[in-house]
Design a protein around this motif. Sequence first.
Motif, PDB file in Angstrom:
ATOM      1  N   VAL A  98       0.765  -1.282  -0.028  1.00  0.00           N
ATOM      2  CA  VAL A  98      -0.045  -0.093  -0.202  1.00  0.00           C
ATOM      3  C   VAL A  98       0.830   1.331  -0.153  1.00  0.00           C
ATOM      4  O   VAL A  98       0.584   1.951  -0.778  1.00  0.00           O
ATOM      5  CB  VAL A  98      -1.077  -0.052   1.254  1.00  0.00           C
ATOM      6  CG1 VAL A  98      -1.704   1.415   1.289  1.00  0.00           C
ATOM      7  CG2 VAL A  98      -1.933  -1.051   1.141  1.00  0.00           C
ATOM      8  N   ASP A 117      -1.946   4.970   9.295  1.00  0.00           N
ATOM      9  CA  ASP A 117      -3.370   4.508   9.120  1.00  0.00           C
ATOM     10  C   ASP A 117      -4.453   5.024  10.189  1.00  0.00           C
ATOM     11  O   ASP A 117      -5.534   4.573  10.025  1.00  0.00           O
ATOM     12  CB  ASP A 117      -3.232   2.733   9.452  1.00  0.00           C
ATOM     13  CG  ASP A 117      -3.033   2.389  10.775  1.00  0.00           C
ATOM     14  OD1 ASP A 117      -2.239   3.319  11.557  1.00  0.00           O
ATOM     15  OD2 ASP A 117      -3.138   1.264  11.084  1.00  0.00           O
ATOM     16  N   THR A 150      -9.113   5.481   1.259  1.00  0.00           N
ATOM     17  CA  THR A 150      -9.325   4.647   1.821  1.00  0.00           C
ATOM     18  C   THR A 150      -9.211   3.187   0.977  1.00  0.00           C
ATOM     19  O   THR A 150      -9.284   3.554   0.059  1.00  0.00           O
ATOM     20  CB  THR A 150     -10.863   4.557   2.644  1.00  0.00           C
ATOM     21  OG1 THR A 150     -11.678   4.708   1.428  1.00  0.00           O
ATOM     22  CG2 THR A 150     -10.866   5.744   3.638  1.00  0.00           C
ATOM     23  N   SER A 151      -9.351   1.972   1.468  1.00  0.00           N
ATOM     24  CA  SER A 151      -9.282   0.665   0.961  1.00  0.00           C
ATOM     25  C   SER A 151     -10.140   0.025   1.708  1.00  0.00           C
ATOM     26  O   SER A 151     -10.146  -0.311   2.920  1.00  0.00           O
ATOM     27  CB  SER A 151      -7.987   0.406   0.571  1.00  0.00           C
ATOM     28  OG  SER A 151      -7.855  -0.981   0.096  1.00  0.00           O
ATOM     29  N   SER A 152     -10.753  -1.025   0.827  1.00  0.00           N
ATOM     30  CA  SER A 152     -11.602  -2.014   1.459  1.00  0.00           C
ATOM     31  C   SER A 152     -10.719  -3.005   1.733  1.00  0.00           C
ATOM     32  O   SER A 152      -9.672  -3.157   1.280  1.00  0.00           O
ATOM     33  CB  SER A 152     -12.597  -2.438   0.644  1.00  0.00           C
ATOM     34  OG  SER A 152     -12.229  -2.878  -0.603  1.00  0.00           O
ATOM     35  N   ILE A 153     -10.967  -3.848   3.028  1.00  0.00           N
ATOM     36  CA  ILE A 153     -10.181  -4.963   3.394  1.00  0.00           C
ATOM     37  C   ILE A 153     -10.850  -6.483   2.763  1.00  0.00           C
ATOM     38  O   ILE A 153     -11.940  -6.603   2.952  1.00  0.00           O
ATOM     39  CB  ILE A 153     -10.083  -4.940   4.781  1.00  0.00           C
ATOM     40  CG1 ILE A 153      -9.421  -3.756   5.225  1.00  0.00           C
ATOM     41  CG2 ILE A 153      -9.164  -6.201   5.373  1.00  0.00           C
ATOM     42  CD1 ILE A 153      -8.076  -3.280   4.580  1.00  0.00           C
ATOM     43  N   LEU A 179      -6.420  -1.044  12.063  1.00  0.00           N
ATOM     44  CA  LEU A 179      -7.294  -2.137  11.402  1.00  0.00           C
ATOM     45  C   LEU A 179      -7.742  -3.127  12.390  1.00  0.00           C
ATOM     46  O   LEU A 179      -8.875  -3.611  12.077  1.00  0.00           O
ATOM     47  CB  LEU A 179      -6.430  -2.333  10.361  1.00  0.00           C
ATOM     48  CG  LEU A 179      -6.900  -3.539   9.349  1.00  0.00           C
ATOM     49  CD1 LEU A 179      -8.484  -2.965   8.800  1.00  0.00           C
ATOM     50  CD2 LEU A 179      -6.175  -4.000   8.402  1.00  0.00           C
ATOM     51  N   SER A 190      -5.416  -5.264   2.500  1.00  0.00           N
ATOM     52  CA  SER A 190      -6.041  -4.075   1.574  1.00  0.00           C
ATOM     53  C   SER A 190      -6.275  -4.415   0.206  1.00  0.00           C
ATOM     54  O   SER A 190      -5.240  -4.978  -0.611  1.00  0.00           O
ATOM     55  CB  SER A 190      -5.179  -2.779   1.476  1.00  0.00           C
ATOM     56  OG  SER A 190      -5.559  -1.768   0.755  1.00  0.00           O
ATOM     57  N   THR A 205     -12.633  -0.890   6.395  1.00  0.00           N
ATOM     58  CA  THR A 205     -12.137  -0.253   5.533  1.00  0.00           C
ATOM     59  C   THR A 205     -10.751   0.223   6.243  1.00  0.00           C
ATOM     60  O   THR A 205     -10.639   0.453   7.406  1.00  0.00           O
ATOM     61  CB  THR A 205     -12.495   1.294   4.872  1.00  0.00           C
ATOM     62  OG1 THR A 205     -13.264   1.939   5.979  1.00  0.00           O
ATOM     63  CG2 THR A 205     -13.942   0.777   4.003  1.00  0.00           C
ATOM     64  N   GLU A 206      -9.713   0.327   5.469  1.00  0.00           N
ATOM     65  CA  GLU A 206      -8.428   0.969   6.022  1.00  0.00           C
ATOM     66  C   GLU A 206      -8.377   2.355   5.464  1.00  0.00           C
ATOM     67  O   GLU A 206      -8.517   2.627   4.325  1.00  0.00           O
ATOM     68  CB  GLU A 206      -7.026   0.052   5.260  1.00  0.00           C
ATOM     69  CG  GLU A 206      -6.079   0.264   6.158  1.00  0.00           C
ATOM     70  CD  GLU A 206      -4.846  -0.367   5.971  1.00  0.00           C
ATOM     71  OE1 GLU A 206      -3.723  -0.355   6.667  1.00  0.00           O
ATOM     72  OE2 GLU A 206      -4.929  -1.168   4.876  1.00  0.00           O
TER      73      GLU A 206
END
Length: 294
Positions: A109, A150, A168-171, A205, A246, A269-270
């Motif tokens: 990331v 984060d 952001t990013s989904s996990i 997270l 991520s 989400t992160e």
Amino acid sequence: MSAAFNYKHLYYFWVVAKEGGISKAAERLDMAVQTISAQVRELERSLGYALLKPAGRGLVLTDAGIAAMQQADQIFQLGESLPARVRDAVSAPMVRLAVGICDGLSKLVVRSLLNPVMEVKHLRLLCHEGELDDLLGELALHRLDVVLSDRPAPNNPNIKLYSHAMGTSSIAWYGTAAMAKSCAKHFPGCLADVPVLLPTGHTALRARIDHWFERQGVRPRVVGEFEDSALLKTFGASGMGVFPASELAHEDLQTRYAVRHIGPCDGVTEHFYAIGTERKVQHPMVQRLLQAAT
């Protein structure tokens, strides 16, 4: 420090310690033994402590000598690199960007977040990894230009810091082909049966994932917890367990770690932040990162 302190004396002591004795140091420096010995004694006199003591046929460092040697190593290693640094500065103008990276952030990331500046000509990128509090201290001392985290910077009355959202990013859950096959029919319930790897509680997270498990009514079989995100993925890729990651790094996860997407971690989400000491960012490379993230 005493006004009588002399860096030349420190250098002679450093060579003696490196060579393991005054005779060898004198030979290396092409100087008389008596001269080297006198210079070291002058250093000890100026510091007020003995730095060397006899041991067999040679000399070893005292506790004070060990401390002095650690500092001398830094001083003279920096000195030895000076010609190259000056040469580099003259030969090509460098764009320096010193980045602090929270150890819980995925390295894949981080690479994606820094991608907007990677093609900048003459970029000199310095990356320092560590815990958030330590990195913010370095930022306050202007040893870093920005910190990637984060979570936003905590409130601190002594240090004015600004957190700039970078997205952001989904996990999702990933694992080896065998792990993915085990989870194919009853995800996410399978996470109670297969081994699970998680980040430690020092990441933002982890709390979100714990709450996700509670919402799913799943009690995971946790077999490993990792502070370092790269270790988490490495052990996951070895088959130790499934792990969250991520989806921003989805392609790299599949190509570099040869793992498969198992299922989404819905609602988790992160978040990514660039933390700086200015509300209006001045550093052109940090501006570039934030503009690319919007």
